[in-house]
Design an enzyme around this catalytic site. Structure first.
Site, PDB file in Angstrom:
ATOM      1  N   LEU A   7       0.855  -1.202   0.000  1.00 36.11           N
ATOM      2  CA  LEU A   7       0.000   0.000   0.000  1.00 36.11           C
ATOM      3  C   LEU A   7       0.888   1.248   0.000  1.00 36.11           C
ATOM      4  CD1 LEU A   7      -3.230   0.401   0.236  1.00 36.11           C
ATOM      5  CD2 LEU A   7      -2.667   1.312   2.474  1.00 36.11           C
ATOM      6  N   GLY A   8       1.568   1.456  -1.123  1.00 39.55           N
ATOM      7  CA  GLY A   8       2.354   2.687  -1.285  1.00 39.55           C
ATOM      8  C   GLY A   8       1.522   3.663  -2.092  1.00 39.55           C
ATOM      9  N   HIS A  54       2.372  -4.380 -20.822  1.00 38.63           N
ATOM     10  CA  HIS A  54       3.124  -3.489 -19.914  1.00 38.63           C
ATOM     11  C   HIS A  54       2.797  -2.010 -20.191  1.00 38.63           C
ATOM     12  CE1 HIS A  54       6.957  -3.242 -17.260  1.00 38.63           C
ATOM     13  NE2 HIS A  54       6.164  -2.211 -17.026  1.00 38.63           N
ATOM     14  N   GLU A  80       9.516 -10.180 -21.127  1.00 40.27           N
ATOM     15  CA  GLU A  80       8.653  -9.367 -22.002  1.00 40.27           C
ATOM     16  C   GLU A  80       9.393  -8.988 -23.272  1.00 40.27           C
ATOM     17  OE1 GLU A  80       7.406  -6.026 -19.598  1.00 40.27           O
ATOM     18  OE2 GLU A  80       6.610  -7.324 -18.048  1.00 40.27           O
ATOM     19  N   ARG A 135       5.757  -6.138 -11.219  1.00 37.38           N
ATOM     20  CA  ARG A 135       6.816  -6.760 -12.008  1.00 37.38           C
ATOM     21  C   ARG A 135       6.492  -8.239 -12.179  1.00 37.38           C
ATOM     22  NH1 ARG A 135       7.922  -2.590 -13.698  1.00 37.38           N
ATOM     23  NH2 ARG A 135       9.842  -1.396 -13.572  1.00 37.38           N
ATOM     24  N   THR A 171       0.402  -5.480 -11.832  1.00 37.19           N
ATOM     25  CA  THR A 171       0.893  -4.380 -12.672  1.00 37.19           C
ATOM     26  C   THR A 171       2.277  -3.943 -12.175  1.00 37.19           C
ATOM     27  OG1 THR A 171      -0.265  -2.820 -11.242  1.00 37.19           O
ATOM     28  CG2 THR A 171      -1.382  -3.424 -13.286  1.00 37.19           C
ATOM     29  N   ILE A 186       0.845   3.782  -5.444  1.00 37.06           N
ATOM     30  CA  ILE A 186      -0.077   3.186  -6.419  1.00 37.06           C
ATOM     31  C   ILE A 186      -1.159   2.367  -5.710  1.00 37.06           C
ATOM     32  CG2 ILE A 186      -0.267   1.657  -8.437  1.00 37.06           C
ATOM     33  CD1 ILE A 186       2.658   2.524  -9.139  1.00 37.06           C
TER      34      ILE A 186
HETATM   35  C1  DGY Z   1       7.669   1.551 -14.372  1.00 41.14           C
HETATM   36  O1  DGY Z   1       7.682   2.777 -14.495  1.00 41.14           O
HETATM   37  O2  DGY Z   1       8.468   0.936 -13.670  1.00 41.14           O
HETATM   38  C2  DGY Z   1       6.616   0.829 -15.113  1.00 41.14           C
HETATM   39  O3  DGY Z   1       6.750  -0.528 -15.026  1.00 41.14           O
HETATM   40  C3  DGY Z   1       6.562   1.278 -16.527  1.00 41.14           C
HETATM   41  O4  DGY Z   1       5.239   1.259 -16.978  1.00 41.14           O
END
Ligand code: DGY
Length: 324
Positions: A157-158, A289, A270, A241, A239, A160
């Site tokens: 919970l940072g 990504h 990827e 890594r 979303t 994002i």
């Molecule tokens: C990041 O900024 O690390 C993201 O993965 C790119 O979308």
């Protein structure tokens, strides 16, 4: 007259950013294969003062050792797990990255993946495109899962994760989270979130969304053991890594219905290929990504990337800095 400093970009950036860079520095941009082969980067890094790189460019000890004049590494990403931060610090090389500006865009994408896979939107799109929609409106046709009333487990919970919590609240979800460190009571109250152990996050969540960095501690953390603890009706969203999830184990978990589905923007390696086994599974939504990929956000990332670079080259701390 003093010679301008040299800056190397492992890939091109926005025109406005290049123009700005060219006013101040001698700029070279890699234009071949992506990612730039290590040998070529090792050659280039020898003579430059500033490097602009991307999250797939591995900046390790060997490369840093060869970078005799390097003052700053500025990555066009919030993630910096591709850079040996400790070693850069030892060598007094500044490292800049791009948090904050991409927080909302990435939370939006995590939310879209969750909504998409739970309501089977992309799956429906695939069905229509392949001519599979044969009958209208059956009681059990393409039924998805409600978000309202479900428990979202946020792992990390940072910035994002918190932005995702706000979005999920407006969809009437309950929110639990797990972090290395509990956030303050005031922030918990403001976000209406509850701290739980990692174990409880796994067993109580209807959806788990990953928002931690990739590190030794989180590498392959989501494996068989974890999937077996998750609810059979639950979904996984990633979303962050790809390497945080053991992809083979995830595939098996999806095939064997240990979990109900997944929304993935990141992968172990990827880009993934057309015939990657994940593309054969219906209850998965895949994205290439694109967490930070909006026109507005990517332009802001470019602004910060060059700002970090300017500051680092002139011996100051980048606006957003890690390590030295
Ligand atoms: C990041 O900024 O690390 C993201 O993965 C790119 O979308």
């Amino acid at each position: 007259m003093m010679q301008k400093e040299r800056v190397f970009l492992t890939r091109t950036l926005h025109e406005f950013a290049l123009k700005e860079l060219k006013k101040k520095y001698r700029v070279e941009i890699h234009s071949g294969k992506i990612p730039i082969p290590k040998k070529k980067l090792a050659e280039k890094i020898k003579n430059i003062e500033g490097l602009i790189c991307f999250p797939y460019d591995k900046i390790d000890r060997d490369l840093i050792d060869g970078a005799k004049n390097l003052k700053v590494i500025s990555t066009y990403s919030v993630g910096f797990d591709h850079i040996d931060i400790e070693y850069a610090k030892e060598k007094k090389i500044r490292v800049g990255y791009t948090p904050e500006v991409l927080t909302k865009a990435t939370a939006d994408l995590a939310f879209s993946l969750m909504l998409d896979v739970m309501r089977r939107v992309s799956e429906g799109d695939r069905i229509i495109r392949s001519g599979g929609w044969k009958e209208i409106y059956g009681a059990y046709d393409y039924v998805g899962t409600d978000l309202q009333g479900k428990t979202l487990g946020i792992f990390g919970l940072g910035r994002i994760g918190s932005a995702l919590a706000k979005r999920a609240k407006s969809f009437d979800m309950k929110i639990i989270y797990h972090n290395r460190k509990k956030i303050s009571k005031t922030k918990e109250k403001r976000l209406l979130v509850k701290y739980v152990s990692f174990e409880k996050l796994l067993t109580q969540s209807d959806v788990i969304s990953i928002h931690v960095p990739h590190s030794k501690q989180t590498d392959q953390l989501f494996d068989n053991k974890v999937f077996r603890k998750m609810k059979k009706s639950s979904f996984l969203i990633n979303t962050a890594r790809g390497k945080i999830v053991n992809e083979d184990h995830l595939l098996r978990a999806l095939k064997n219905k240990l979990i109900a589905g997944a929304g993935l923007d990141v992968f172990e390696s990827e880009p993934i290929e057309k015939n990657h086994p994940l593309t054969k599974i219906e209850n998965v939504t895949l994205a290439p990504h694109i967490g930070s990929s909006t026109k507005e956000t990517r332009a802001k990332m470019a602004e910060i990337t060059i700002k970090n670079l300017h500051l680092g080259i002139s011996g100051r701390k980048p606006k957003f800095s890690v390590g030295y």
